[in-house]
Design a protein around this motif. Structure first.
Motif, PDB file in Angstrom:
ATOM      1  N   ILE A  24     -31.608  23.235 -26.731  1.00 39.67           N
ATOM      2  CA  ILE A  24     -32.087  24.506 -26.184  1.00 39.67           C
ATOM      3  C   ILE A  24     -32.983  24.190 -24.991  1.00 39.67           C
ATOM      4  CG2 ILE A  24     -33.433  26.583 -26.651  1.00 39.67           C
ATOM      5  CD1 ILE A  24     -32.683  26.155 -29.658  1.00 39.67           C
ATOM      6  N   VAL A  25     -32.618  24.718 -23.813  1.00 40.64           N
ATOM      7  CA  VAL A  25     -33.321  24.333 -22.589  1.00 40.64           C
ATOM      8  C   VAL A  25     -33.573  25.547 -21.706  1.00 40.64           C
ATOM      9  CG1 VAL A  25     -32.192  22.062 -22.587  1.00 40.64           C
ATOM     10  CG2 VAL A  25     -31.211  23.928 -21.225  1.00 40.64           C
ATOM     11  N   SER A  26     -34.436  25.349 -20.719  1.00 40.25           N
ATOM     12  CA  SER A  26     -34.550  26.230 -19.567  1.00 40.25           C
ATOM     13  C   SER A  26     -33.728  25.603 -18.452  1.00 40.25           C
ATOM     14  CB  SER A  26     -36.008  26.372 -19.122  1.00 40.25           C
ATOM     15  OG  SER A  26     -36.080  26.760 -17.764  1.00 40.25           O
ATOM     16  N   MET A  27     -32.620  26.243 -18.060  1.00 37.40           N
ATOM     17  CA  MET A  27     -31.807  25.669 -16.985  1.00 37.40           C
ATOM     18  C   MET A  27     -32.518  25.734 -15.647  1.00 37.40           C
ATOM     19  SD  MET A  27     -29.215  24.056 -18.005  1.00 37.40           S
ATOM     20  CE  MET A  27     -28.565  23.683 -16.376  1.00 37.40           C
ATOM     21  N   ALA A  28     -33.441  26.680 -15.485  1.00 33.38           N
ATOM     22  CA  ALA A  28     -34.227  26.700 -14.251  1.00 33.38           C
ATOM     23  C   ALA A  28     -35.007  25.403 -14.116  1.00 33.38           C
ATOM     24  CB  ALA A  28     -35.174  27.903 -14.254  1.00 33.38           C
ATOM     25  N   ASN A  29     -35.597  24.958 -15.221  1.00 30.96           N
ATOM     26  CA  ASN A  29     -36.366  23.706 -15.179  1.00 30.96           C
ATOM     27  C   ASN A  29     -35.452  22.489 -15.085  1.00 30.96           C
ATOM     28  OD1 ASN A  29     -38.818  25.045 -15.272  1.00 30.96           O
ATOM     29  ND2 ASN A  29     -38.933  25.002 -17.518  1.00 30.96           N
ATOM     30  N   VAL A  30     -34.287  22.547 -15.727  1.00 29.08           N
ATOM     31  CA  VAL A  30     -33.332  21.445 -15.599  1.00 29.08           C
ATOM     32  C   VAL A  30     -32.887  21.317 -14.141  1.00 29.08           C
ATOM     33  CG1 VAL A  30     -31.014  20.645 -16.229  1.00 29.08           C
ATOM     34  CG2 VAL A  30     -32.539  21.539 -17.996  1.00 29.08           C
ATOM     35  N   CYS A  31     -32.666  22.444 -13.464  1.00 29.59           N
ATOM     36  CA  CYS A  31     -32.252  22.392 -12.057  1.00 29.59           C
ATOM     37  C   CYS A  31     -33.369  21.861 -11.163  1.00 29.59           C
ATOM     38  CB  CYS A  31     -31.794  23.770 -11.587  1.00 29.59           C
ATOM     39  SG  CYS A  31     -30.163  24.232 -12.230  1.00 29.59           S
ATOM     40  N   ARG A  32     -34.607  22.197 -11.476  1.00 31.74           N
ATOM     41  CA  ARG A  32     -35.716  21.640 -10.695  1.00 31.74           C
ATOM     42  C   ARG A  32     -35.742  20.110 -10.832  1.00 31.74           C
ATOM     43  NH1 ARG A  32     -38.147  26.533 -12.920  1.00 31.74           N
ATOM     44  NH2 ARG A  32     -38.489  27.987 -11.197  1.00 31.74           N
ATOM     45  N   TRP A  33     -35.473  19.653 -12.042  1.00 32.18           N
ATOM     46  CA  TRP A  33     -35.444  18.204 -12.282  1.00 32.18           C
ATOM     47  C   TRP A  33     -34.237  17.574 -11.583  1.00 32.18           C
ATOM     48  CZ3 TRP A  33     -31.683  15.456 -15.065  1.00 32.18           C
ATOM     49  CH2 TRP A  33     -31.996  14.114 -15.333  1.00 32.18           C
ATOM     50  N   LEU A  34     -33.072  18.213 -11.644  1.00 32.78           N
ATOM     51  CA  LEU A  34     -31.900  17.696 -10.944  1.00 32.78           C
ATOM     52  C   LEU A  34     -32.154  17.616  -9.439  1.00 32.78           C
ATOM     53  CD1 LEU A  34     -28.966  19.563 -12.765  1.00 32.78           C
ATOM     54  CD2 LEU A  34     -29.365  17.088 -12.772  1.00 32.78           C
ATOM     55  N   ALA A  35     -32.872  18.592  -8.904  1.00 29.72           N
ATOM     56  CA  ALA A  35     -33.195  18.581  -7.469  1.00 29.72           C
ATOM     57  C   ALA A  35     -34.048  17.359  -7.120  1.00 29.72           C
ATOM     58  CB  ALA A  35     -33.897  19.869  -7.079  1.00 29.72           C
ATOM     59  N   GLU A  36     -34.971  17.008  -8.008  1.00 31.88           N
ATOM     60  CA  GLU A  36     -35.790  15.807  -7.771  1.00 31.88           C
ATOM     61  C   GLU A  36     -34.915  14.558  -7.734  1.00 31.88           C
ATOM     62  OE1 GLU A  36     -38.650  15.746 -10.879  1.00 31.88           O
ATOM     63  OE2 GLU A  36     -39.705  17.559 -10.215  1.00 31.88           O
ATOM     64  N   LEU A  42     -26.043  11.129 -15.121  1.00 30.80           N
ATOM     65  CA  LEU A  42     -27.327  10.422 -15.192  1.00 30.80           C
ATOM     66  C   LEU A  42     -27.546   9.976 -16.636  1.00 30.80           C
ATOM     67  CD1 LEU A  42     -29.389  12.912 -12.996  1.00 30.80           C
ATOM     68  CD2 LEU A  42     -28.835  10.550 -12.355  1.00 30.80           C
ATOM     69  N   PRO A  43     -26.859   8.917 -17.075  1.00 25.79           N
ATOM     70  CA  PRO A  43     -26.938   8.513 -18.482  1.00 25.79           C
ATOM     71  C   PRO A  43     -28.352   8.159 -18.936  1.00 25.79           C
ATOM     72  CG  PRO A  43     -25.803   6.850 -17.148  1.00 25.79           C
ATOM     73  CD  PRO A  43     -25.936   8.063 -16.295  1.00 25.79           C
ATOM     74  N   GLN A  44     -29.237   7.874 -18.012  1.00 27.69           N
ATOM     75  CA  GLN A  44     -30.624   7.539 -18.350  1.00 27.69           C
ATOM     76  C   GLN A  44     -31.526   8.767 -18.295  1.00 27.69           C
ATOM     77  OE1 GLN A  44     -29.096   7.323 -15.517  1.00 27.69           O
ATOM     78  NE2 GLN A  44     -30.371   6.717 -13.782  1.00 27.69           N
ATOM     79  N   TRP A  45     -30.957   9.961 -18.513  1.00 25.92           N
ATOM     80  CA  TRP A  45     -31.739  11.182 -18.332  1.00 25.92           C
ATOM     81  C   TRP A  45     -32.974  11.265 -19.227  1.00 25.92           C
ATOM     82  CZ3 TRP A  45     -31.888  14.369 -22.641  1.00 25.92           C
ATOM     83  CH2 TRP A  45     -30.820  14.309 -23.538  1.00 25.92           C
ATOM     84  N   LYS A  46     -32.915  10.676 -20.398  1.00 24.20           N
ATOM     85  CA  LYS A  46     -34.102  10.709 -21.263  1.00 24.20           C
ATOM     86  C   LYS A  46     -35.224   9.877 -20.653  1.00 24.20           C
ATOM     87  CE  LYS A  46     -31.763  11.623 -25.657  1.00 24.20           C
ATOM     88  NZ  LYS A  46     -31.485  11.159 -27.041  1.00 24.20           N
ATOM     89  N   GLU A  47     -34.880   8.687 -20.150  1.00 29.20           N
ATOM     90  CA  GLU A  47     -35.900   7.839 -19.517  1.00 29.20           C
ATOM     91  C   GLU A  47     -36.434   8.467 -18.239  1.00 29.20           C
ATOM     92  OE1 GLU A  47     -32.906   6.757 -20.583  1.00 29.20           O
ATOM     93  OE2 GLU A  47     -33.609   5.643 -22.347  1.00 29.20           O
ATOM     94  N   LEU A  48     -35.628   9.324 -17.608  1.00 28.89           N
ATOM     95  CA  LEU A  48     -36.055  10.009 -16.382  1.00 28.89           C
ATOM     96  C   LEU A  48     -36.813  11.297 -16.678  1.00 28.89           C
ATOM     97  CD1 LEU A  48     -32.829   9.512 -14.222  1.00 28.89           C
ATOM     98  CD2 LEU A  48     -35.035   8.362 -13.927  1.00 28.89           C
ATOM     99  N   HIS A  49     -37.104  11.526 -17.943  1.00 30.93           N
ATOM    100  CA  HIS A  49     -37.931  12.660 -18.388  1.00 30.93           C
ATOM    101  C   HIS A  49     -37.308  14.010 -18.030  1.00 30.93           C
ATOM    102  CE1 HIS A  49     -40.928   9.658 -19.356  1.00 30.93           C
ATOM    103  NE2 HIS A  49     -40.948   9.248 -18.095  1.00 30.93           N
ATOM    104  N   ALA A  50     -36.013  14.135 -18.277  1.00 29.10           N
ATOM    105  CA  ALA A  50     -35.379  15.438 -18.108  1.00 29.10           C
ATOM    106  C   ALA A  50     -36.005  16.432 -19.072  1.00 29.10           C
ATOM    107  CB  ALA A  50     -33.881  15.317 -18.387  1.00 29.10           C
TER     108      ALA A  50
END
Length: 540
Positions: free
Chosen positions: A109-121, A62-70
């Motif tokens: 530095i991230v929360s992977m739980a939140n990254v996965c919630r975003w990936l699910a969306e 998802l190269p546009q991940w910043k625009e997608l508010h990851a």
């Protein structure tokens, strides 16, 4: 229910598989039915990771991940690496004397739980169906081919009888099934044995990783600072600690303890608690408040321990297969890439009726993932064989000078559960009592993990032989399950007759899988409890 592809596990590997599948299917103008089953009550609820995140795979997916508010906001600004030589002192190691794989410029530095919630969306927007709260309990295998999974029954009492709330499991059938359960996955473990996928490779090696989130005063917070340590308190084991300064005045602190340790008196949980009293850690945690706790096993064998990932009708991805790169202490970008490669192989298989997914091996061996794992293949064995100091020196030379091309491959063919010595051969460790300020007990820690299981369900921690814990493990090792479990699940109690009883508090289980790995007789098998049970991590 019939699908083209069923994916078990909504972690970074499973969700990346789903997204890549739908992206490529759309390009090929091919309609697919893809579903993801997740045993946690919500996506991300069972995700626990440090995590310093390398975006390489995400940049491709998802190269546009910043625009997608990851939820990827805090760039690493500084790496501090220390060797702790005692409970009070530590030596800062210059970056040029550490393996380059430990340097984190360009990472987040991230929360992977939140990254996965975003990936699910993102996956759902592409048409993927995601079913949280459903545990994949069994694999459907017919005529030697994986045909899907069966979700666990709901509403069964501890005697195996249906309750008023009984709901039978469902068959989710698919042309291909992707197993992305994470480290020591219940179904993956069975499939590796069933299809003999780990022949001719080194045994998988594991560690237990702890994590706490702390709210700290703003004046102690340095957003983007990454701290790693080796040495103390792990006098009887190898491993290391981390402390990451995330956003919102929070730090993420943890300890990784290799599960090949030999002293049965060692308690990984208590090693973590005393670590936080070291001045290098306490300077950031003092006057703070602990808000989350969790623990999870880590598959760290890397390239040398990779099983064959494909079987007829199925494929293992991510930490299920062991794709974590321990030289970087990172497994999220590698898990994602493995899922993306699996998606390519599956689409090819659907188009060419290739039940064996024969394309995957070619894709994998020609990917940056393969090269990254291959050039890091000696990292873990060097630490195991030479210790933190000499092993670290070897790894610095191999990674920084030889670019991971040491002319031979170091192997560690000893299984982690076979390493325990008798209690009579080891020094007992006197752990200090928790002070309730920097260090805490297991039960108050489990409370912060929001762990819960439906009451009166069958115990999901199965003993093959009920007599072994007392007759063998207590006699030889003072029953190490009391100490290696990070959640107080196992205890030795006395009955009215003064006899020792092995008690299992399955309600406390945070699904770390350490017991399934470290039990010296391999007598404990972790199976899936009812869906939605276990921890519910908000932002780990």
């Amino acid at each position: 229910m019939e699908f083209d592809v069923v994916i078990v596990g909504a972690g970074p590997a499973g969700l990346s598989t789903a997204i890549k599948l739908m992206q490529d299917a759309q390009k090929a103008e091919q309609e697919l039915m893809v579903c993801v089953v997740e045993k946690a009550a919500e996506v991300g609820g069972h995700i626990l990771s440090g995590a310093v995140f390398e975006t390489r795979a995400l940049d491709e997916l998802l190269p546009q991940w910043k625009e997608l508010h990851a939820p990827i906001n805090t760039a690493v600004t500084k790496d501090d690496i220390y060797y702790l030589n005692s409970a009070e002192s530590g030596i800062k190691i210059p970056n040029f004397l550490t393996p380059k794989t430990m340097h984190n410029s360009g990472n987040y530095i991230v929360s992977m739980a939140n990254v996965c919630r975003w990936l699910a969306e993102q996956a759902e927007q592409l048409g993927v169906e995601i079913f949280p709260g459903f545990a994949a309990a069994n694999t459907i295998i017919e005529d030697g081919v994986v045909k899907g999974i069966i979700t666990g029954d709901m509403g069964i009492d501890e005697d195996g009888q249906p309750k008023d709330s009984y709901m039978p499991g469902m068959e989710l059938r698919a042309k291909y099934t992707v197993f992305a359960e994470g480290c020591r996955g219940h179904l993956g473990k069975e499939l590796i044995a069933e299809f003999k996928l780990d022949q001719n490779v080194s045994p998988q090696h594991y560690a237990i990783g702890f994590k706490e989130i702390w709210d700290i005063p703003a004046e102690q917070h340095e957003p983007g600072l990454v701290v790693h340590t080796a040495g103390w308190p792990l006098d009887d084991a190898t491993g290391g600690s981390y402390l990451y300064h995330a956003e919102n005045n929070q730090v993420l602190v943890g300890l990784i303890v290799d599960l090949n340790y030999s002293n049965p008196h060692l308690s990984p949980f208590d090693e973590f608690q005393r670590l936080k009293h070291h001045p290098k850690m306490a300077q950031y945690l003092q006057n703070g408040k602990r808000v989350s706790y969790g623990a999870r096993a880590i598959a760290k064998g890397g390239y040398n321990s990779l099983p064959k990932m494909t079987m007829p009708g199925g494929i293992l991805v991510g930490c299920e297969a062991g794709t974590l790169n321990f030289a970087k202490i990172k497994g999220n970008h590698t898990a994602m890439k493995s899922g993306m490669l699996a998606a390519e192989a599956i689409l090819h298989g659907l188009q060419h009726n290739d039940v064996e997914l024969s394309q995957f091996t070619h894709l994998f061996e020609n990917s940056w993932l393969y090269k990254e794992l291959y050039t890091s293949r000696n990292f873990g064995p060097a630490i195991h064989k030479l210790g933190n100091i000499l092993g670290g020196a070897f790894n610095t030379f191999d990674q920084n000078i030889l670019q991971g091309n040491w002319p031979t491959t170091l192997l560690d063919n000893l299984k982690d559960h076979e390493q325990l010595k008798l209690t009579t051969e080891c020094t007992k460790i006197d752990y200090p009592k928790a002070d309730g300020v920097l260090s805490f007990d297991k039960l108050s820690s489990v409370f912060l993990s929001n762990t819960n299981h439906e009451e009166q369900q069958p115990c999901h921690l199965k003993l093959k032989d009920q007599s072994l814990p007392i007759q063998v493990n207590l006699a030889k090792y003072d029953e190490p399950a009391q100490r290696y479990c990070p959640a107080g699940v196992y205890e030795i109690i006395q009955n009215d007759a003064g006899e020792s009883i092995f008690n299992i508090n399955a309600q406390n289980c945070i699904h770390c899988k350490t017991c399934d790995i470290k039990e010296p007789q391999q007598n404990i098998t972790w199976v899936t409890p009812e869906g939605a049970g276990g921890p519910n991590y908000p932002n780990m």
